[in-house]
Design an enzyme around this catalytic site. Structure first.
Site, mmCIF file in Angstrom:
data_model
loop_
_atom_site.group_PDB
_atom_site.id
_atom_site.type_symbol
_atom_site.label_atom_id
_atom_site.label_comp_id
_atom_site.label_asym_id
_atom_site.label_seq_id
_atom_site.Cartn_x
_atom_site.Cartn_y
_atom_site.Cartn_z
ATOM 1 N N HIS A 1 0.822 -1.223 0.000
ATOM 2 C CA HIS A 1 0.000 0.000 0.000
ATOM 3 C C HIS A 1 0.849 1.264 0.000
ATOM 4 O O HIS A 1 0.355 2.329 -0.336
ATOM 5 C CB HIS A 1 -1.072 -0.026 1.112
ATOM 6 C CG HIS A 1 -0.604 0.308 2.493
ATOM 7 N ND1 HIS A 1 -0.304 -0.642 3.443
ATOM 8 C CD2 HIS A 1 -0.417 1.490 3.111
ATOM 9 C CE1 HIS A 1 0.049 -0.052 4.569
ATOM 10 N NE2 HIS A 1 -0.013 1.242 4.393
ATOM 11 N N ASP B 1 1.236 -7.657 2.241
ATOM 12 C CA ASP B 1 1.379 -6.215 1.994
ATOM 13 C C ASP B 1 2.844 -5.790 1.852
ATOM 14 O O ASP B 1 3.393 -5.132 2.729
ATOM 15 C CB ASP B 1 0.692 -5.464 3.146
ATOM 16 C CG ASP B 1 0.356 -4.025 2.785
ATOM 17 O OD1 ASP B 1 0.896 -3.521 1.780
ATOM 18 O OD2 ASP B 1 -0.436 -3.404 3.510
ATOM 19 N N SER C 1 3.958 2.193 8.456
ATOM 20 C CA SER C 1 3.774 1.232 7.375
ATOM 21 C C SER C 1 5.082 1.032 6.644
ATOM 22 O O SER C 1 5.737 1.998 6.260
ATOM 23 C CB SER C 1 2.737 1.737 6.384
ATOM 24 O OG SER C 1 1.467 1.409 6.854
HETATM 25 N N1 ARG Z 1 -4.869 0.364 7.681
HETATM 26 C C1 ARG Z 1 -3.587 0.411 7.025
HETATM 27 C C2 ARG Z 1 -2.915 1.746 7.305
HETATM 28 O O1 ARG Z 1 -3.294 2.753 7.444
HETATM 29 C C3 ARG Z 1 -3.609 0.065 5.572
HETATM 30 C C4 ARG Z 1 -4.317 1.016 4.664
HETATM 31 C C5 ARG Z 1 -4.386 0.603 3.210
HETATM 32 N N2 ARG Z 1 -5.292 -0.495 2.963
HETATM 33 C C6 ARG Z 1 -6.642 -0.382 2.746
HETATM 34 N N3 ARG Z 1 -7.342 -1.480 2.568
HETATM 35 N N4 ARG Z 1 -7.296 0.754 2.672
HETATM 36 O O2 ARG Z 1 -3.197 2.729 7.298
HETATM 37 N N1 GLU Z 2 -1.241 1.276 7.549
HETATM 38 C C1 GLU Z 2 -0.648 2.323 8.363
HETATM 39 C C2 GLU Z 2 0.262 3.206 7.542
HETATM 40 O O1 GLU Z 2 -0.011 3.439 6.392
HETATM 41 C C3 GLU Z 2 0.025 1.738 9.518
HETATM 42 C C4 GLU Z 2 -1.008 1.308 10.436
HETATM 43 C C5 GLU Z 2 -1.115 2.174 11.622
HETATM 44 O O2 GLU Z 2 -1.721 3.261 11.567
HETATM 45 O O3 GLU Z 2 -0.567 1.697 12.621
HETATM 46 O O4 GLU Z 2 1.214 3.775 8.026
#
Ligand code: ARG
Ligand code: GLU
Length: 720
Positions: free
Chosen positions: A86, A222, A655
């Site tokens: 991502h 990921d 991330s």
């Molecule tokens: N929750 C993770 C992070 O902030 C992954 C975000 C990307 N993936 C998604 N399915 N939207 O942010």
């Molecule tokens: N998916 C998150 C990012 O893009 C990391 C997840 C979190 O917020 O801990 O940094």
């Protein structure tokens, strides 16, 4: 009796002490001073110097800021880097076309000359960090007013940052910690020739999509791979075919040993923003007002999007990325408000504040210095509330309407003509910019969704916002449409130039005073401009002024807290500077009666496999490997590990961060947090806060067995 009580108390103390210890995002420079003994007692085998070294190379030299908001790490002596799928998504999308759909099919460079240059993508290494509080505060007198103080600090910081990089190709930044109690200098080396090396298909890299996002158990692969290129002197250079793979000072060896419950882990990367020191008043506002209202507004928006996306595949593809963005924060806020409630976060903060008030009252000096703070916080937060609510509505209701947001790009052009500053050069520049934003906007725009969103958002805005925040145009709309937003939307979307991409291109092809002036009769443009005026005149200024006062008070408040708890280790809020979090591999109890394991395997991918559901459509090649049990050296207990969780305190920006074991080897790549723990940006709960990582052995399995790109493994150092 006494004795048992004493034992009970000390046991309790140890429990509380131990439980709290996983919290924290520490400054790498200070690990030797504050954390290393604790880390070693938990299984870290290296030294503070191995984490961050002032003179030699250390793990920090293997870590980069990837792009704008992620972390990445070097995994070979030839500049190979790993981050999340991502995080690489923009790059993968940028290289994708109908003929080469890398998002769908994945991409693997089978040789160096197939690696894809990615203009616009940079990675930054931290050269060094240094505390510079005394220098930034030089010239400060006790009598100085806050505005004078701010000016002096800005001037000192600029001079320091400039002189720190003079005669080098480095960039630098001075960053306040603890709301400006301390200042640090950060020096970076930025590389701009970064090439895409490998990415799994989205059906692996984004497996589970938004359904599984923020959730454990998880099966998302990921990750993506890039390579940094440098000039012949191993220095940053713009893309050139003559550039060569960058030779890093340090890269991370990879461990095949995997994880067991209780194993030491550390996450080394760039967490973006946390607010650990908020007062009870502010936490209550987040948990009971702000998060719920933002969630409700996004609920409405997502329902509209989802209905259209479910009904039509073209729309689903167009809105996939937007929907993911809207759903990501929405889901996090739901987790956050639930987590704060479950933790009794407000009551805990109130308890701390009662202690603070009593401590401050205990001496006249303290009373003078700190006694005023808490009552003042309360009155300022009460004053802030209406503006904070309005800002949520501005972002989540007004700007949720895509056409309103897009039309705001035209403000500069309109004001150039209105102020008589529309010379040829300015106009051409703006024309170009607008043309390219129009192209990307209309490519993924579906009007029926936006029209529904406008109706729903305007209903909500005017139902909830007090009259003082109603834009002037509202009276006219009321009169003309009798309060029916449906009628307004029909007329606006019928007549607005923005509702018709060809009309926008035509306008941009012939930019002149006459054509631009037609925007003053355009419903969408007028609505946007009218909202803008309300926010500019009645909200933004007040909001910023109160917040500025609050920030100054937090500076003093944290000073007081540190004085009150001299034995407690404090860490500054995350601010997208390099941090170390450490903890241990562990499952958790998400709710009463349930227990989650610390890891998942490929079995779970096959359990979730459902070709007719987009998020769970496993690639045929992976099914084949599974059915043949063709797992090669990545077999563990007859299957392949996929992801694991641990107690490291992480946030957005982490991330792509390396998850490192006690020997300094890479065991995983961080990519998410578990839902029940997303309140950790405000309050950490060792029982439920878990960071989610992809197991590095799953990465190797995909690269080697799935993609047939095993040659990449040859340049890594893999510890068996
Ligand atoms: N929750 C993770 C992070 O902030 C992954 C975000 C990307 N993936 C998604 N399915 N939207 O942010
Ligand atoms: N998916 C998150 C990012 O893009 C990391 C997840 C979190 O917020 O801990 O940094």
């Amino acid at each position: 009796m006494r004795k048992t009580l004493a034992i009970l108390f000390s046991a309790l103390f140890i429990l509380v002490g131990a439980a709290r210890a996983d919290e924290g995002m520490w400054l790498p420079l200070l690990m030797g001073k504050y954390n290393i003994d604790d880390m070693r007692s938990k299984g870290f085998k290296l030294t503070a110097e191995d984490i961050y070294s002032i003179n030699g190379s250390s793990i920090k030299d293997a870590i980069v800021i990837f792009g704008r908001g992620c972390t990445g790490e070097l995994i070979s002596p030839e500049g190979l880097l790993i981050t999340n799928h991502h995080c690489g998504y923009g790059a993968i999308q940028q290289h994708s076309s109908v003929e080469h759909d890398y998002l769908t099919n994945g991409f693997w460079a089978m040789s160096r000359d197939q690696e894809l240059p990615t203009p616009g993508l940079t990675v930054s290494f931290l050269v060094k960090m240094e505390e510079v509080t005394a220098k930034v505060l030089e010239g400060l007198t006790p009598q100085i007013t806050e505005p004078e103080r701010a000016k002096l600090i800005a001037a000192n910081a600029k001079a320091l940052a400039d002189s720190a990089t003079q005669g080098t190709h480095y960039t630098s930044r001075i960053v306040p910690m603890y709301y400006g109690s301390e200042y640090y200098l950060y020096i970076y080396e930025v590389f701009e020739d970064v090439r895409m090396v490998g990415a799994p298909p989205s059906a692996i890299g984004k497996f589970g999509g938004d359904t599984d996002n923020w959730m454990w158990p998880r099966h998302t692969g990921d990750f993506s791979l890039f390579r940094i290129y440098a000039n012949k002197d191993n220095q940053p250079a713009p893309f050139s075919p003559d550039n060569v793979p960058y030779k890093p000072k340090k890269y991370l060896p990879i461990s095949m040993k995997g994880v067991n419950p209780g194993d030491f882990t550390m996450v080394y990367g760039y967490p973006g923003t946390t607010q650990q020191y908020l007062t009870s008043h502010a936490v209550k506002f987040v948990a009971e007002v702000s998060d719920p209202q933002k969630v409700a507004l996004r609920d409405a928006r997502l329902n509209i999007m989802n209905a259209y996306m479910d009904a039509n595949d073209t729309v689903r593809i167009k809105y996939a990325s937007k929907n993911a963005g809207v759903a990501n924060a929405w889901k996090k806020w739901i987790g956050e408000m639930g987590g704060l409630r479950r933790l009794n976060a407000v009551e805990r903060k109130q308890e701390l504040e009662r202690q603070f008030a009593a401590w401050a009252a205990a001496s006249p000096e303290r009373t003078k210095k700190y006694g005023w703070l808490l009552p003042r916080f309360d009155s300022l937060y009460t004053a802030l509330e209406p503006y904070a609510i309005a800002r949520d509505y501005d972002r989540e209701a007004v700007f949720a309407v895509e056409l309103i947001r897009f039309s705001s790009n035209f403000k500069l052009l309109v004001s150039a003509f209105e102020s008589g500053k529309a010379d040829a050069e300015t106009v051409t520049k703006l024309q170009h910019k607008l043309l390219s934003s129009a192209k990307s906007f209309y490519k993924d725009y579906y009007l029926p969704i936006d029209k529904q969103v406008l109706m729903a958002m305007m209903e909500e805005y005017f139902a909830k916002m007090p009259a003082e925040f109603h834009p002037e145009i509202y009276t006219e709309i009321q009169q003309k449409f009798n309060g029916h937003w449906g009628d307004f939307a029909s007329e606006a979307f019928e007549k607005s130039v923005f509702a018709d991409s060809s009309a926008v291109y035509k306008l941009l092809a012939e930019v002149n005073a006459q054509n631009i002036s037609t925007l003053s009769n355009d419903w969408i443009y007028r609505l946007m401009a009218s909202f803008n005026t309300v926010f500019a005149t009645k909200v933004d200024g007040k909001y910023a002024a109160i917040n500025q006062q609050l920030d100054l008070m937090y500076r003093t408040y944290i000073q007081g807290l540190r004085e009150m708890q001299p034995n407690k280790l404090f860490y500054p809020d995350a601010n997208f500077t390099l941090r170390v979090a450490y903890g241990s591999v562990n499952g958790y109890e998400p709710y009463d009666g349930a227990q989650y394991l610390h890891y998942t395997t490929i079995e779970g991918i096959m359990e979730k496999d459902k070709p007719e559901i987009y998020d769970y459509n496993v690639p045929q090649r992976l099914r084949d490997l599974y059915n043949a049990r063709n797992f090669g050296p990545y077999t563990v207990n007859g299957t392949v590990p996929v992801a694991f969780i641990a107690t490291n305190h992480t946030s957005g920006g982490n991330s792509g961060s390396p998850v490192i074991n006690g020997n300094g080897e890479l065991i995983g790549v961080n990519f998410d947090r578990a839902w029940e723990g997303t309140m950790s940006d405000i309050m950490f709960d060792p029982d439920r806060c878990r960071n989610i990582s992809i197991d590095i052995r799953y990465v190797l399995f995909i690269v080697d067995k799935f993609a047939g790109a095993g040659h990449l493994l040859n340049e890594m150092t893999i510890v068996k």
